[in-house]
Structures are given as structure tokens and as C-alpha cells.
Design an enzyme around this catalytic site. Structure first.
Site, PDB file in Angstrom:
ATOM      1  N   ASP A   1     -17.874  -3.126 -43.242  1.00 39.19           N
ATOM      2  CA  ASP A   1     -16.533  -3.640 -43.564  1.00 39.19           C
ATOM      3  C   ASP A   1     -16.685  -5.144 -43.781  1.00 39.19           C
ATOM      4  O   ASP A   1     -16.794  -5.910 -42.825  1.00 39.19           O
ATOM      5  CB  ASP A   1     -15.587  -3.339 -42.395  1.00 39.19           C
ATOM      6  CG  ASP A   1     -14.172  -3.819 -42.661  1.00 39.19           C
ATOM      7  OD1 ASP A   1     -13.991  -4.707 -43.520  1.00 39.19           O
ATOM      8  OD2 ASP A   1     -13.242  -3.325 -41.987  1.00 39.19           O
TER       9      ASP A   1
ATOM     10  N   THR B   1     -11.344  -6.078 -48.246  1.00 36.45           N
ATOM     11  CA  THR B   1     -10.073  -6.495 -48.814  1.00 36.45           C
ATOM     12  C   THR B   1     -10.427  -7.454 -49.945  1.00 36.45           C
ATOM     13  O   THR B   1     -11.568  -7.924 -50.040  1.00 36.45           O
ATOM     14  CB  THR B   1      -9.191  -7.237 -47.793  1.00 36.45           C
ATOM     15  OG1 THR B   1      -9.960  -8.266 -47.185  1.00 36.45           O
ATOM     16  CG2 THR B   1      -8.668  -6.308 -46.726  1.00 36.45           C
TER      17      THR B   1
ATOM     18  N   LYS C   1      -9.182 -12.186 -48.872  1.00 31.46           N
ATOM     19  CA  LYS C   1      -9.633 -13.157 -47.861  1.00 31.46           C
ATOM     20  C   LYS C   1     -10.583 -14.157 -48.534  1.00 31.46           C
ATOM     21  O   LYS C   1     -10.146 -14.878 -49.430  1.00 31.46           O
ATOM     22  CB  LYS C   1     -10.257 -12.409 -46.681  1.00 31.46           C
ATOM     23  CG  LYS C   1      -9.233 -11.514 -45.959  1.00 31.46           C
ATOM     24  CD  LYS C   1      -9.813 -10.916 -44.693  1.00 31.46           C
ATOM     25  CE  LYS C   1      -8.787 -10.114 -43.933  1.00 31.46           C
ATOM     26  NZ  LYS C   1      -8.785  -8.689 -44.257  1.00 31.46           N
TER      27      LYS C   1
ATOM     28  N   ARG D   1      -3.676  -9.499 -52.522  1.00 26.74           N
ATOM     29  CA  ARG D   1      -3.738  -8.634 -51.346  1.00 26.74           C
ATOM     30  C   ARG D   1      -4.126  -7.233 -51.818  1.00 26.74           C
ATOM     31  O   ARG D   1      -3.471  -6.666 -52.684  1.00 26.74           O
ATOM     32  CB  ARG D   1      -2.362  -8.606 -50.675  1.00 26.74           C
ATOM     33  CG  ARG D   1      -2.315  -7.892 -49.367  1.00 26.74           C
ATOM     34  CD  ARG D   1      -1.147  -8.383 -48.566  1.00 26.74           C
ATOM     35  NE  ARG D   1      -1.339  -9.774 -48.242  1.00 26.74           N
ATOM     36  CZ  ARG D   1      -1.926 -10.212 -47.110  1.00 26.74           C
ATOM     37  NH1 ARG D   1      -2.348  -9.359 -46.218  1.00 26.74           N
ATOM     38  NH2 ARG D   1      -2.071 -11.499 -46.889  1.00 26.74           N
TER      39      ARG D   1
ATOM     40  N   TYR E   1       3.308   4.600 -63.462  1.00 29.65           N
ATOM     41  CA  TYR E   1       2.682   5.581 -62.561  1.00 29.65           C
ATOM     42  C   TYR E   1       1.374   6.046 -63.181  1.00 29.65           C
ATOM     43  O   TYR E   1       1.331   6.390 -64.360  1.00 29.65           O
ATOM     44  CB  TYR E   1       3.604   6.790 -62.343  1.00 29.65           C
ATOM     45  CG  TYR E   1       4.278   6.730 -60.998  1.00 29.65           C
ATOM     46  CD1 TYR E   1       3.501   6.724 -59.842  1.00 29.65           C
ATOM     47  CD2 TYR E   1       5.660   6.656 -60.878  1.00 29.65           C
ATOM     48  CE1 TYR E   1       4.096   6.640 -58.591  1.00 29.65           C
ATOM     49  CE2 TYR E   1       6.253   6.577 -59.630  1.00 29.65           C
ATOM     50  CZ  TYR E   1       5.460   6.564 -58.488  1.00 29.65           C
ATOM     51  OH  TYR E   1       6.036   6.478 -57.258  1.00 29.65           O
TER      52      TYR E   1
ATOM     53  N   GLU F   1      -1.086   8.191 -61.277  1.00 26.05           N
ATOM     54  CA  GLU F   1      -1.789   9.006 -60.275  1.00 26.05           C
ATOM     55  C   GLU F   1      -3.011   9.654 -60.908  1.00 26.05           C
ATOM     56  O   GLU F   1      -2.949  10.169 -62.024  1.00 26.05           O
ATOM     57  CB  GLU F   1      -0.847  10.061 -59.693  1.00 26.05           C
ATOM     58  CG  GLU F   1       0.168   9.432 -58.768  1.00 26.05           C
ATOM     59  CD  GLU F   1       1.128  10.421 -58.139  1.00 26.05           C
ATOM     60  OE1 GLU F   1       0.875  11.630 -58.182  1.00 26.05           O
ATOM     61  OE2 GLU F   1       2.154   9.956 -57.615  1.00 26.05           O
TER      62      GLU F   1
HETATM   63  N1  DSN Z   1      -5.490  -9.069 -40.173  1.00 29.45           N
HETATM   64  C1  DSN Z   1      -6.835  -9.419 -40.569  1.00 29.45           C
HETATM   65  C2  DSN Z   1      -7.318 -10.670 -39.941  1.00 29.45           C
HETATM   66  O1  DSN Z   1      -6.526 -11.562 -39.734  1.00 29.45           O
HETATM   67  O2  DSN Z   1      -8.497 -10.789 -39.668  1.00 29.45           O
HETATM   68  C3  DSN Z   1      -7.780  -8.291 -40.349  1.00 29.45           C
HETATM   69  O3  DSN Z   1      -7.308  -7.153 -40.965  1.00 29.45           O
END
Ligand code: DSN
Length: 417
Positions: free
Chosen positions: A198, A224, A227, A233, A52, A54
């Protein structure tokens, strides 16, 4: 990794093994997915998960965080270097929590947000009514021009002037073209709104310099890490110099929004894996990877067009293509299902001005980040386009499945589990 201990949980291990086999034999072509490196996977399964922590480095609410601080500071430092930003909060559990932090830092409930319409390729968290962002905040939307199917900045400006939002989002999940950060920045400045980029889908392409960077133009950048960036993730919020000029307290506000505003203990094993991902992305061969993702996607798009597939906007500048299947007399749902049987994983997707319902939209979305990680090149793009055509046009899946398995097996997965 041998996973000898995990193997003892036979019931669970069986499912994981089946998922591994599925990946070996098929192609992941959902553009938001990728295959992580063994080092990222190893970092995710370290003892850091137990702790933990925090708070933030040097200001924790729990003891024993000396080395956890080192890990988190390393992730922050690498993120700042990778994107050339003065500040990065690496604690968000994923993309939606990262975007939530932006609202909590910059808006009061009831304030107005302007985002791209979900139906035109935007994201749920950019103000869509079923998400927290449309429930707790007023929202307005811009979309794409009906003819060009691209964002029309004159239209965005008109909407922004009328709606006077406090926050404007740029970025999306199904937009196959470059975003004009500079154009959006001028609009945001004129209406005195925060501009948030974003970059979840295109972060890896920005690092590889095959998509322009929003760093000079946006106040805040969210992403994120799983990707095109090819990490674990997870999510992240960055503040730019421009953002700090707009509000010198912005980084403090983002930190406060992430913790204690939205999250409790940060997932430090995930943060360690983010640090690994950033290090990998700082290396020259990552740039090469990003360039190949776009090259492959362009080749695939070209091959599909030769076979009379209609690509939204007429093509793609990035890692994904959005395809209108109406001339093929097949809905997105059936296409997704037939292609899955053939070993190609894609997703059904709404197209701009889609007359069909979201559960069975008129399009599909596909992309090349994961198959490029496996090492596929132009030759494979030609083969894949041929198979997609056979599946959609002739509904032929048995032979297609064999062809895809042959391609997939030529390109082993990057991890040993
Ligand atoms: N779920 C993602 C996508 O497939 O583009 C976006 O958050």
C-alpha cells in the site's frame, strides 16, 4: 478559472472562498495532503462527470462511451508506464475501496490477513477490527520494535509463520522509514501469501526514486492518487508481473472485485484527473519535486531535533515525521489545536506503544508534500521549526500566526482558485 456560475450559490461560495483564504494564509503540513495542479482541478470539473460507464473500456453496460473509453485507457496506460506494471485498474474511488478490492479478489470471508498495527503506523484497512477488513476477515498484526521503533523483519517472519495469513500488507500512514519490500517478499513467499504494497503515502516518492519501488517484490500495489502523487482524490490497484506469476487470473479478479464487486459507475472525471496527474508525474520536474519533499522533511526533522523534539525512530527517510511530545509536557490534541491557531495544520497521532488514548495521543504527525509544492525550501524549514518550537514550548500563537502568514504569502498556491 472564474467560477462565475458557482459564485451564484452565494452560501456555498462563501465557504469555498474562506477555505481558499485559509490555505493562502496557513501551511498544510498533514503529510497525506497536497495541493493539486490547475490542470488536475480543471479535469475534475469537466462534463465527464455526467456519464455512466459501468464496466471497462470496450465492455460497458451503457452506450455512448467511445470517448470515455479513450480517457480511461489513457489513464491506465500512463499508470502502467509510471509504475512499470503490466496492469492498473484506475476506477477505485479512493484508497480504502482500492484496498477492499484486494480482499475481494484474493480472500474468502474469514481468511486471515497480516498487517501493520494501526497504533504503530499501519492503516485501518489492513485488518483493524473496526474496519470491514477486521470485521469480515481474521486479522493478525506486526508492529515496530520497542527500542528501534522500526519494523523488525525477524519478528514479522515469526508472526507470519505462526498465523499463516493468506494476504500480507506492507505500507502505512505514519511510518517515517523505508519499507523493505524484498524482506517482506521473502516472508510472503515462505508462507505462500499474497503480498500487497500500500504505497498511498509514498507513491510520489517512488516515482521520484527517493523511495525504493515494490514492483519487483509485491504481487499487488494499491495507492491513492492525492497524497505525494499530487493528483485528484482517488485510488488505484496495480498488479505486478510477480503477482501474475502467482496467479495468472489476478488482474481479472481485481477488475471483477472493483466492478461489479464493490462499485457501480466509475467517476470518469476523476479518472481523467488521474490521467493528468500521471502525465505530470511522468515529467522530469516531478522527480525534482519528490526529492525536494524528502530534503525538506529531513531539514525540518534536523531543526526540530536541535530544539529537543524527539522524533520516532530518530528521524525520517521520507515525507513525514512522527514526534513524541511527552518531553514537551503537551498532548497531541493540544499541540494540534495550538498549531492550527498559529497557522500550521498538522494532526495529532499515536506513537508506538502510546500510553495515551487515541483521542489525545502523545504525538503529532507532520510532513512536507504540500509546502514543497508551494516552493518552500531549507530556509523556510528553519523558520517553521522555530515557530513550531515557540508554539509548543511557550504556547505563543499570536506572533506565530503572523510569522506563518508572512511565510505562506511568499509562496502562492499553485491554483487560481
Ligand atoms: N487518512 C490518511 C492519512 O492521513 O494518512 C490515510 O488514509
Amino acid at each position: 478559472m472564474k467560477r462565475n456560475n458557482l459564485k451564484k450559490d452565494k452560501e456555498l461560495f462563501k465557504s469555498i472562498k474562506k477555505e481558499r483564504k485559509r490555505r493562502e494564509e496557513t501551511l498544510e503540513m498533514i503529510p497525506s495532503e497536497n495541493h493539486t495542479s490547475p490542470a488536475v482541478l480543471e479535469a475534475m470539473s469537466t462534463i465527464l462527470t455526467d456519464k455512466y460507464a459501468e464496466g471497462y473500456p470496450k465492455k460497458r453496460y451503457y452506450g455512448g462511451n467511445e470517448y470515455i473509453d479513450e480517457v480511461e485507457l489513457l489513464a491506465q496506460k500512463r499508470a502502467q508506464k509510471l509504475f512499470s506494471v503490466p496492469f492498473a485498474n484506475v476506477q477505485p474511488y479512493s484508497g480504502s475501496p482500492a484496498n477492499m478490492a484486494v480482499y475481494l479478489a484474493c480472500m474468502e470471508p474469514g481468511d486471515k490477513v497480516l498487517g501493520m498495527n494501526l497504533k504503530d503506523g499501519g492503516h485501518l484497512t489492513h485488518g483493524w477490527k473496526v474496519s470491514f477488513s477486521g470485521i469480515y476477515y481474521e486479522s493478525a498484526f506486526y508492529g515496530v520494535n520497542q527500542e528501534t521503533e522500526r519494523i523488525d523483519l525477524e519478528e514479522v517472519e515469526k508472526i507470519a509463520q505462526k498465523e499463516k495469513p493468506k494476504l500480507i500488507w506492507v505500507g502505512g500512514s505514519a511510518y517515517p522509514r523505508q519499507f523493505d519490500w524484498k524482506g517482506f517478499s521473502k516472508i510472503a513467499d515462505r508462507v505462500d501469501a499474497f503480498l500487497a504494497a500500500d504505497i498511498a503515502h509514498i507513491a510520489g516518492l517512488i516515482v521520484a526514486e527517493v523511495h525504493d519501488s515494490p514492483v519487483e517484490y509485491a504481487d499487488i500495489i494499491t495507492t491513492t492518487t492525492h497524497k505525494t502523487l499530487r493528483g485528484p482524490r482517488g485510488g488505484m490497484v496495480m498488479v505486478t508481473d510477480k503477482g501474475l506469476r502467482r496467479d495468472s487470473d489476478l488482474q481479472k479478479k481485481i477488475n471483477k472485485a472493483v466492478f461489479p464487486g464493490l462499485q457501480g459507475g466509475p467517476h470518469e472525471h476523476q479518472i481523467a484527473a488521474k490521467a493528468v496527474c500521471f502525465k505530470e508525474a511522468l515529467e522530469d520536474d516531478f522527480k525534482d519535486y519528490g526529492k525536494k519533499v524528502v530534503k525538506n522533511n529531513k531539514k525540518l526533522a534536523e531543526e526540530l531535533k536541535k530544539r529537543d523534539f524527539r522524533l520516532i525512530t530518530g528521524g525520517s527517510d521520507n515525507h513525514l515525521s512522527l514526534i513524541d511530545l511527552r518531553n514537551k509536557k503537551m498532548g497531541g490534541k493540544e499541540a494540534e489545536s495550538l498549531l492550527e491557531k498559529a497557522g500550521i495544520t498538522i494532526n495529532k497521532n499515536a506513537i508506538p506503544n502510546d500510553p495515551a488514548p487515541p483521542a489525545d495521543p502523545s504525538g503529532i504527525r507532520l510532513g512536507t508534500p504540500a509546502i514543497t509544492t508551494r516552493g518552500m525550501k531549507s530556509k523556510e524549514m528553519i523558520e517553521i521549526a522555530r515557530v513550531i518550537d515557540e508554539v509548543i514550548t511557550a504556547k505563543e500563537v499570536k506572533k506565530a500566526r503572523k510569522d506563518i502568514e508572512k511565510i505562506a504569502r511568499r509562496f502562492p498556491l499553485p491554483y487560481d482558485f
